[in-house]
Motif scaffolding. Structure first.
Motif, PDB file in Angstrom:
ATOM      1  N   SER A  67       0.830  -1.205   0.000  1.00  0.00           N
ATOM      2  CA  SER A  67       0.000   0.000   0.000  1.00  0.00           C
ATOM      3  C   SER A  67       0.865   1.256   0.000  1.00  0.00           C
ATOM      4  O   SER A  67       0.563   2.228  -0.708  1.00  0.00           O
ATOM      5  CB  SER A  67      -0.950  -0.005   1.195  1.00  0.00           C
ATOM      6  N   LEU A  68       1.935   1.257   0.783  1.00  0.00           N
ATOM      7  CA  LEU A  68       2.852   2.397   0.780  1.00  0.00           C
ATOM      8  C   LEU A  68       3.483   2.581  -0.595  1.00  0.00           C
ATOM      9  O   LEU A  68       3.579   3.701  -1.103  1.00  0.00           O
ATOM     10  CB  LEU A  68       3.949   2.189   1.824  1.00  0.00           C
ATOM     11  N   GLU A  69       3.914   1.496  -1.186  1.00  0.00           N
ATOM     12  CA  GLU A  69       4.558   1.570  -2.497  1.00  0.00           C
ATOM     13  C   GLU A  69       3.601   2.139  -3.536  1.00  0.00           C
ATOM     14  O   GLU A  69       3.983   2.977  -4.365  1.00  0.00           O
ATOM     15  CB  GLU A  69       5.034   0.170  -2.909  1.00  0.00           C
ATOM     16  N   PHE A  70       2.362   1.719  -3.496  1.00  0.00           N
ATOM     17  CA  PHE A  70       1.372   2.213  -4.451  1.00  0.00           C
ATOM     18  C   PHE A  70       1.176   3.719  -4.311  1.00  0.00           C
ATOM     19  O   PHE A  70       1.193   4.460  -5.297  1.00  0.00           O
ATOM     20  CB  PHE A  70       0.038   1.488  -4.248  1.00  0.00           C
ATOM     21  N   VAL A  71       0.998   4.180  -3.078  1.00  0.00           N
ATOM     22  CA  VAL A  71       0.722   5.601  -2.848  1.00  0.00           C
ATOM     23  C   VAL A  71       1.952   6.455  -3.129  1.00  0.00           C
ATOM     24  O   VAL A  71       1.867   7.491  -3.798  1.00  0.00           O
ATOM     25  CB  VAL A  71       0.224   5.821  -1.403  1.00  0.00           C
ATOM     26  N   VAL A  72       3.107   6.038  -2.636  1.00  0.00           N
ATOM     27  CA  VAL A  72       4.337   6.821  -2.831  1.00  0.00           C
ATOM     28  C   VAL A  72       4.667   6.960  -4.312  1.00  0.00           C
ATOM     29  O   VAL A  72       5.094   8.025  -4.772  1.00  0.00           O
ATOM     30  CB  VAL A  72       5.506   6.180  -2.056  1.00  0.00           C
ATOM     31  N   ASN A  73       4.455   5.908  -5.071  1.00  0.00           N
ATOM     32  CA  ASN A  73       4.731   5.971  -6.509  1.00  0.00           C
ATOM     33  C   ASN A  73       3.743   6.861  -7.249  1.00  0.00           C
ATOM     34  O   ASN A  73       4.027   7.321  -8.363  1.00  0.00           O
ATOM     35  CB  ASN A  73       4.692   4.568  -7.118  1.00  0.00           C
ATOM     36  N   THR A 114       6.594  14.682  -5.529  1.00  0.00           N
ATOM     37  CA  THR A 114       7.475  15.071  -4.415  1.00  0.00           C
ATOM     38  C   THR A 114       7.182  14.262  -3.149  1.00  0.00           C
ATOM     39  O   THR A 114       6.841  14.818  -2.102  1.00  0.00           O
ATOM     40  CB  THR A 114       7.359  16.580  -4.110  1.00  0.00           C
ATOM     41  N   PRO A 115       7.302  12.946  -3.230  1.00  0.00           N
ATOM     42  CA  PRO A 115       6.919  12.107  -2.079  1.00  0.00           C
ATOM     43  C   PRO A 115       7.723  12.384  -0.813  1.00  0.00           C
ATOM     44  O   PRO A 115       7.164  12.339   0.289  1.00  0.00           O
ATOM     45  CB  PRO A 115       7.151  10.683  -2.592  1.00  0.00           C
ATOM     46  N   GLU A 116       9.029  12.673  -0.951  1.00  0.00           N
ATOM     47  CA  GLU A 116       9.827  12.905   0.259  1.00  0.00           C
ATOM     48  C   GLU A 116       9.293  14.085   1.057  1.00  0.00           C
ATOM     49  O   GLU A 116       9.170  14.024   2.287  1.00  0.00           O
ATOM     50  CB  GLU A 116      11.294  13.129  -0.105  1.00  0.00           C
ATOM     51  N   GLU A 117       8.991  15.176   0.353  1.00  0.00           N
ATOM     52  CA  GLU A 117       8.479  16.364   1.036  1.00  0.00           C
ATOM     53  C   GLU A 117       7.164  16.062   1.741  1.00  0.00           C
ATOM     54  O   GLU A 117       6.939  16.468   2.890  1.00  0.00           O
ATOM     55  CB  GLU A 117       8.280  17.501   0.029  1.00  0.00           C
ATOM     56  N   LYS A 118       6.287  15.332   1.056  1.00  0.00           N
ATOM     57  CA  LYS A 118       4.969  15.056   1.624  1.00  0.00           C
ATOM     58  C   LYS A 118       5.048  14.061   2.780  1.00  0.00           C
ATOM     59  O   LYS A 118       4.284  14.160   3.747  1.00  0.00           O
ATOM     60  CB  LYS A 118       4.033  14.563   0.526  1.00  0.00           C
ATOM     61  N   ILE A 119       5.968  13.122   2.693  1.00  0.00           N
ATOM     62  CA  ILE A 119       6.131  12.163   3.785  1.00  0.00           C
ATOM     63  C   ILE A 119       6.667  12.863   5.028  1.00  0.00           C
ATOM     64  O   ILE A 119       6.161  12.666   6.139  1.00  0.00           O
ATOM     65  CB  ILE A 119       7.063  11.015   3.354  1.00  0.00           C
ATOM     66  N   PHE A 158      14.065   5.074  -0.277  1.00  0.00           N
ATOM     67  CA  PHE A 158      14.733   6.361  -0.461  1.00  0.00           C
ATOM     68  C   PHE A 158      16.234   6.335  -0.192  1.00  0.00           C
ATOM     69  O   PHE A 158      16.934   7.282  -0.530  1.00  0.00           O
ATOM     70  CB  PHE A 158      14.058   7.420   0.416  1.00  0.00           C
ATOM     71  N   GLY A 159      16.729   5.268   0.412  1.00  0.00           N
ATOM     72  CA  GLY A 159      18.163   5.152   0.622  1.00  0.00           C
ATOM     73  C   GLY A 159      18.624   5.692   1.966  1.00  0.00           C
ATOM     74  O   GLY A 159      17.941   6.483   2.620  1.00  0.00           O
ATOM     75  N   ALA A 160      19.820   5.263   2.360  1.00  0.00           N
ATOM     76  CA  ALA A 160      20.347   5.581   3.686  1.00  0.00           C
ATOM     77  C   ALA A 160      20.660   7.060   3.868  1.00  0.00           C
ATOM     78  O   ALA A 160      20.701   7.550   4.994  1.00  0.00           O
ATOM     79  CB  ALA A 160      21.601   4.748   3.959  1.00  0.00           C
TER      80      ALA A 160
END
Length: 281
Positions: free
Chosen positions: A116-122, A126-131, A175-177
């Motif tokens: 579910s996270l993968e579906f929404v984030v994709n 600008t997913p990083e900003e929104k998260i 998103f990586g380390a």
């Protein structure tokens, strides 16, 4: 309505979300019967609108429930669900996706898969900003600020992770380390791990008295080890808090393992063999 005639005026409110879930399960049964045909957008909208006409509501919580309920099938039906929700609520698709993200990152919600996270984030821009914005909406802040504002102490709830373990694993892999998200979460994770060590020292009977606490701390230790193994950077401003840590294991790993690897030194300290960096399916 027979229930309202009997004085049960809250019937719709009390069963609202289960009714919505039930309606969606009728449209998309877990085990489709012979001859079942996947419903199109119009059919989903019609079904949800018929419930609205009876007084039911498509709540944010019901939307979040739907994502998790159908998480294994979102690749096939996810777009239809989002479009249907937008139609019924007279909102944009972007607004619905924002609701989805907030629901999935709600600390009160638990789930075990990343679909579910993968579906929404994709699906969002600008997913990083929104998260990061969503984390802050839920009061997940830089714990060192709380530590300094409270004269070197932290509330007990800072000794536990705020979200389900899958959220932390997903963000690291996605998103990586070195991303802003994982660095932000590393602050929370490290603080919780230090808080756990303090509680274990000053209240050793606490973990023995609660299976729930023991389970939460096992999850915390697993996430802490995974983030350290991935070399997620830790802010230098956390050093005063680290100095208060009573766990030899945490200190040994931070200074002989984690920090020395960051600076390129050879070390002998090893994490338990069971610790692995997760991989998205």
């Amino acid at each position: 309505n027979v229930w309202k005639k009997s004085g049960y005026h809250e019937i719709i409110t009390d069963v609202n979300d289960p009714v919505m879930r039930g309606a969606l399960l009728i449209l998309y049964p877990p085990i489709p019967p012979e001859g079942w045909v996947e419903p199109g957008l119009d059919q989903v909208v019609e079904k949800l609108n018929s419930l609205k006409a009876l007084g039911f509501e498509l709540t944010n919580n019901a939307i979040g429930d739907a994502l998790i309920l159908f998480e294994r099938n979102l690749k096939d039906i996810g777009d239809t669900l989002i479009d249907a929700f937008a139609n019924v609520l007279r909102m944009t698709k972007e607004d619905i996706l924002s609701i989805c993200l907030r629901e999935l990152l709600d600390p009160e919600r638990t789930f075990e898969r990343e679909d579910s996270l993968e579906f929404v984030v994709n699906a969002i821009d600008t997913p990083e900003e929104k998260i990061l914005s969503t984390f802050k909406e839920y009061g997940i802040e830089n714990p060192i600020d709380v530590y300094l504002d409270n004269n070197g102490s932290l509330p007990q709830d800072y000794a536990f992770l705020k979200n389900s373990p899958i959220v932390y694993k997903y963000m690291l892999v996605k998103f990586g380390a070195r991303s802003r998200i994982t660095r932000f979460l590393m602050n929370e994770i490290t603080t919780a791990r230090i808080g756990e060590a303090k509680l274990r020292k000053f209240n050793p009977s606490l973990v023995l008295s609660s299976v729930t606490i023991a389970g939460l701390w096992n999850e915390l230790e697993d996430i802490f080890n995974i983030y350290c193994m991935a070399d997620v950077p830790l802010e230098l401003q956390f050093l005063p808090l680290i100095k208060t840590c009573s766990s030899d294991t945490v200190i040994k790993y931070l200074f002989e393992g984690y920090l020395t690897r960051l600076f390129g030194f050879e070390v002998e300290f090893q994490l338990p063999a069971t610790v692995q960096i997760p991989i998205l399916d």
